[in-house]
Design an enzyme around this catalytic site. Sequence first.
Site, mmCIF file in Angstrom:
data_model
loop_
_atom_site.group_PDB
_atom_site.id
_atom_site.type_symbol
_atom_site.label_atom_id
_atom_site.label_comp_id
_atom_site.label_asym_id
_atom_site.label_seq_id
_atom_site.Cartn_x
_atom_site.Cartn_y
_atom_site.Cartn_z
ATOM 1 N N CYS A 1 17.760 -1.237 23.286
ATOM 2 C CA CYS A 1 16.565 -0.594 22.851
ATOM 3 C C CYS A 1 15.629 -1.650 22.178
ATOM 4 C CB CYS A 1 16.974 0.346 21.490
ATOM 5 S SG CYS A 1 17.332 -0.511 20.090
ATOM 6 N N ASN B 1 34.790 -5.524 0.753
ATOM 7 C CA ASN B 1 34.425 -7.176 1.420
ATOM 8 C C ASN B 1 34.193 -7.192 2.850
ATOM 9 O OD1 ASN B 1 34.931 -7.918 -1.219
ATOM 10 N ND2 ASN B 1 37.110 -8.865 -0.735
ATOM 11 N N GLY C 1 39.403 -7.320 -8.344
ATOM 12 C CA GLY C 1 38.182 -8.080 -7.998
ATOM 13 C C GLY C 1 37.039 -7.586 -7.712
ATOM 14 N N ASP D 1 34.204 -10.130 4.579
ATOM 15 C CA ASP D 1 34.478 -11.494 5.016
ATOM 16 C C ASP D 1 35.731 -11.683 6.024
ATOM 17 O OD1 ASP D 1 36.633 -11.011 3.203
ATOM 18 O OD2 ASP D 1 35.719 -11.948 1.614
ATOM 19 N N ARG E 1 25.933 -17.838 5.198
ATOM 20 C CA ARG E 1 27.065 -16.935 4.380
ATOM 21 C C ARG E 1 28.285 -16.988 5.711
ATOM 22 N NH1 ARG E 1 25.369 -11.684 2.030
ATOM 23 N NH2 ARG E 1 27.882 -11.567 1.616
ATOM 24 N N CYS F 1 17.933 -6.233 20.509
ATOM 25 C CA CYS F 1 19.078 -5.491 21.220
ATOM 26 C C CYS F 1 18.785 -5.368 22.772
ATOM 27 C CB CYS F 1 19.016 -4.109 20.516
ATOM 28 S SG CYS F 1 20.031 -3.032 21.297
ATOM 29 N N HIS G 1 31.830 -1.492 3.699
ATOM 30 C CA HIS G 1 30.738 -1.960 3.768
ATOM 31 C C HIS G 1 30.423 -3.024 5.029
ATOM 32 C CE1 HIS G 1 30.307 -1.642 -1.107
ATOM 33 N NE2 HIS G 1 29.945 -0.597 -0.521
ATOM 34 N N ASN H 1 41.868 -8.416 -12.899
ATOM 35 C CA ASN H 1 40.719 -9.110 -12.845
ATOM 36 C C ASN H 1 40.631 -10.052 -13.867
ATOM 37 O OD1 ASN H 1 37.813 -9.497 -13.303
ATOM 38 N ND2 ASN H 1 37.356 -7.638 -12.006
HETATM 39 C C1 BJW Z 1 37.715 -11.729 -9.709
HETATM 40 C C2 BJW Z 1 37.914 -13.004 -9.618
HETATM 41 C C3 BJW Z 1 39.467 -13.603 -9.059
HETATM 42 C C4 BJW Z 1 35.858 -13.125 -10.317
HETATM 43 N N1 BJW Z 1 40.242 -12.472 -9.033
HETATM 44 N N2 BJW Z 1 38.572 -11.053 -9.523
HETATM 45 C C5 BJW Z 1 24.858 6.587 -7.678
HETATM 46 C C6 BJW Z 1 24.533 5.977 -9.173
HETATM 47 C C7 BJW Z 1 23.677 4.870 -9.044
HETATM 48 C C8 BJW Z 1 23.253 4.350 -7.968
HETATM 49 C C9 BJW Z 1 23.447 4.721 -6.673
HETATM 50 C C10 BJW Z 1 24.238 5.722 -6.630
HETATM 51 N N3 BJW Z 1 24.535 6.100 -5.242
HETATM 52 C C11 BJW Z 1 23.851 5.113 -4.461
HETATM 53 C C12 BJW Z 1 23.211 4.239 -5.565
HETATM 54 C C13 BJW Z 1 22.295 2.911 -5.076
HETATM 55 C C14 BJW Z 1 23.406 1.679 -4.605
HETATM 56 C C15 BJW Z 1 24.204 1.468 -5.889
HETATM 57 O O1 BJW Z 1 25.234 1.726 -5.991
HETATM 58 N N4 BJW Z 1 23.367 0.564 -6.754
HETATM 59 C C16 BJW Z 1 24.056 0.115 -7.977
HETATM 60 C C17 BJW Z 1 24.059 -1.428 -7.751
HETATM 61 C C18 BJW Z 1 23.442 0.695 -9.041
HETATM 62 N N5 BJW Z 1 24.657 2.185 -3.535
HETATM 63 C C19 BJW Z 1 23.977 2.019 -2.425
HETATM 64 O O2 BJW Z 1 22.712 1.865 -1.959
HETATM 65 C C20 BJW Z 1 24.961 2.446 -1.270
HETATM 66 N N6 BJW Z 1 24.577 3.531 -0.289
HETATM 67 C C21 BJW Z 1 24.455 4.637 -0.702
HETATM 68 O O3 BJW Z 1 24.852 5.187 -1.672
HETATM 69 O O4 BJW Z 1 23.984 5.673 0.516
HETATM 70 C C22 BJW Z 1 23.801 6.851 0.022
HETATM 71 C C23 BJW Z 1 22.109 6.830 -0.389
HETATM 72 C C24 BJW Z 1 21.255 6.173 0.207
HETATM 73 C C25 BJW Z 1 19.933 6.267 -0.346
HETATM 74 C C26 BJW Z 1 19.721 6.955 -1.613
HETATM 75 C C27 BJW Z 1 20.701 7.584 -2.346
HETATM 76 C C28 BJW Z 1 22.237 7.470 -1.830
HETATM 77 C C29 BJW Z 1 25.223 1.309 -0.235
HETATM 78 C C30 BJW Z 1 25.795 0.168 -1.249
HETATM 79 C C31 BJW Z 1 25.725 -1.036 -0.388
HETATM 80 C C32 BJW Z 1 26.503 -2.414 -0.936
HETATM 81 N N7 BJW Z 1 26.193 -3.479 -0.252
HETATM 82 C C33 BJW Z 1 26.748 -4.872 -0.724
HETATM 83 C C34 BJW Z 1 26.219 -5.993 0.103
HETATM 84 C C35 BJW Z 1 27.027 -5.902 1.579
HETATM 85 C C36 BJW Z 1 26.369 -6.986 2.466
HETATM 86 C C37 BJW Z 1 26.467 -8.396 1.991
HETATM 87 O O5 BJW Z 1 27.319 -8.926 1.470
HETATM 88 O O6 BJW Z 1 25.395 -9.031 1.920
HETATM 89 O O7 BJW Z 1 28.161 -4.580 -0.879
HETATM 90 S S1 BJW Z 1 26.044 -5.206 -2.364
HETATM 91 C C38 BJW Z 1 27.505 -5.971 -2.965
HETATM 92 O O8 BJW Z 1 28.227 -5.271 -3.996
HETATM 93 C C39 BJW Z 1 28.560 -5.929 -1.782
HETATM 94 C C40 BJW Z 1 29.936 -5.735 -2.621
HETATM 95 O O9 BJW Z 1 30.734 -5.042 -1.494
HETATM 96 C C41 BJW Z 1 29.463 -4.696 -3.668
HETATM 97 C C42 BJW Z 1 30.208 -4.640 -4.491
HETATM 98 O O10 BJW Z 1 30.391 -5.814 -5.403
HETATM 99 P P1 BJW Z 1 31.867 -6.400 -6.049
HETATM 100 O O11 BJW Z 1 32.831 -6.563 -4.860
HETATM 101 O O12 BJW Z 1 32.515 -5.403 -7.084
HETATM 102 O O13 BJW Z 1 31.534 -7.894 -6.618
HETATM 103 P P2 BJW Z 1 31.043 -8.352 -7.600
HETATM 104 O O14 BJW Z 1 30.343 -9.548 -7.719
HETATM 105 O O15 BJW Z 1 30.137 -7.060 -8.519
HETATM 106 O O16 BJW Z 1 32.138 -8.408 -8.919
HETATM 107 C C43 BJW Z 1 33.113 -9.223 -8.668
HETATM 108 C C44 BJW Z 1 34.422 -8.987 -9.628
HETATM 109 O O17 BJW Z 1 35.397 -9.935 -9.283
HETATM 110 C C45 BJW Z 1 33.968 -8.978 -11.029
HETATM 111 O O18 BJW Z 1 34.538 -8.066 -11.743
HETATM 112 C C46 BJW Z 1 34.772 -10.597 -11.485
HETATM 113 O O19 BJW Z 1 35.054 -10.458 -12.913
HETATM 114 C C47 BJW Z 1 35.851 -10.464 -10.641
HETATM 115 N N8 BJW Z 1 36.386 -11.777 -10.193
HETATM 116 N N9 BJW Z 1 36.850 -13.993 -10.146
HETATM 117 C C48 BJW Z 1 40.132 -11.354 -9.172
HETATM 118 N N10 BJW Z 1 39.587 -14.986 -9.084
#
Ligand code: BJW
Length: 264
Positions: free
Chosen positions: A160, A109, A197, A111, A77, A157, A126, A223
């Site tokens: 560590c 993001n 987005g 990136d 990636r 590392c 993130h 969006n």
């Molecule tokens: C366009 C377009 C164009 C298309 N123009 N737009 C409370 C409730 C429920 C769940 C949880 C909660 N608290 C925590 C959770 C669990 C979890 C979570 O939220 N899960 C849900 C999926 C249900 N959250 C976590 O685990 C977070 N940590 C946390 O809360 O810690 C405390 C805790 C710990 C332990 C237990 C409990 C609490 C951490 C979240 C980390 C997210 N990481 C990722 C991966 C990053 C690394 C990588 O890239 O590999 O981050 S996941 C992925 O999703 C990435 C993104 O930043 C993130 C959001 O996605 P995004 O950006 O919204 O993308 P898409 O694909 O979903 O949407 C794209 C949009 O673009 C769409 O709407 C399209 O229509 C649009 N689009 N073309 C404009 N041209």
Amino acid sequence: MNTTGNFEQALDALLDVYHRQGNLVVFTGAGVSKESGIPTFRDAQTGLWANYNPEDLATREGFLKNPRMVWEWYDFRRNKVWDTQPNPGHTALANFETLFSNFTLITQNIDNLHQSAGSQQVLELHGNIFRYKCLDKNHPVSLDLLDGNAEELPPHCPVCNSYVRPDVVWFGEMLPDIILSRAFDAAAKAELMLVAGTSGVVQPAASIPATASEAGATVIEINPDMSALTPFVVNLFLQGPSGRILSDLLEALRVRIKQPVSDV
Ligand code: BJW
């Protein structure tokens, strides 16, 4: 949703904040980089999670189960991102930063494209795919300083000896404290928030627009499709790709404030 007329209303809202030197906050997700050629996560056909299981690749458990595969997936990636350029949406936001006196850009993001477009202050919730840290102690690691041994991936590392991993936030991990509180503080003070987005499903980031809305901000979403946030916190929905709509907003704003075009 009927969005006719929303562009003019969004422009008026931007102009109002511009003239009053109010707080403009922008919250972005993967969709803003789509027009640069980077896949989003949740698109059913082209999204990253359409082909891969997030549990295997974006969790600590997945990494421990198969460290080399996860390492190579992020390498793949990173190389793809390396070959991309910021799109007009990133450039428009970098220009907003210079136009608005009180501006905050919050991104999910990893990136680096906002920075490549010229944005100076970016709250990265993130992490960043171009940074590395170690798994156990979060020691920052520079790969240039490691002895290159391609047989041994991931590297270890130097402090560590735990695995080196990308400095991104996986599911189940805490977001960086200071950045998260700065993002929520900015949202609580926002008068206008642009949300571009994001599907608005990943917490705690997805609560940022609600914080702004509850504090009285106008929330404008850009969006092609409605998100989880649209029915609850969005006042104006601009339907379409953010590259085009953000640059149209910038151009229209410049005409109205009579600012000559000179991109950052
Ligand atoms: C366009 C377009 C164009 C298309 N123009 N737009 C409370 C409730 C429920 C769940 C949880 C909660 N608290 C925590 C959770 C669990 C979890 C979570 O939220 N899960 C849900 C999926 C249900 N959250 C976590 O685990 C977070 N940590 C946390 O809360 O810690 C405390 C805790 C710990 C332990 C237990 C409990 C609490 C951490 C979240 C980390 C997210 N990481 C990722 C991966 C990053 C690394 C990588 O890239 O590999 O981050 S996941 C992925 O999703 C990435 C993104 O930043 C993130 C959001 O996605 P995004 O950006 O919204 O993308 P898409 O694909 O979903 O949407 C794209 C949009 O673009 C769409 O709407 C399209 O229509 C649009 N689009 N073309 C404009 N041209």
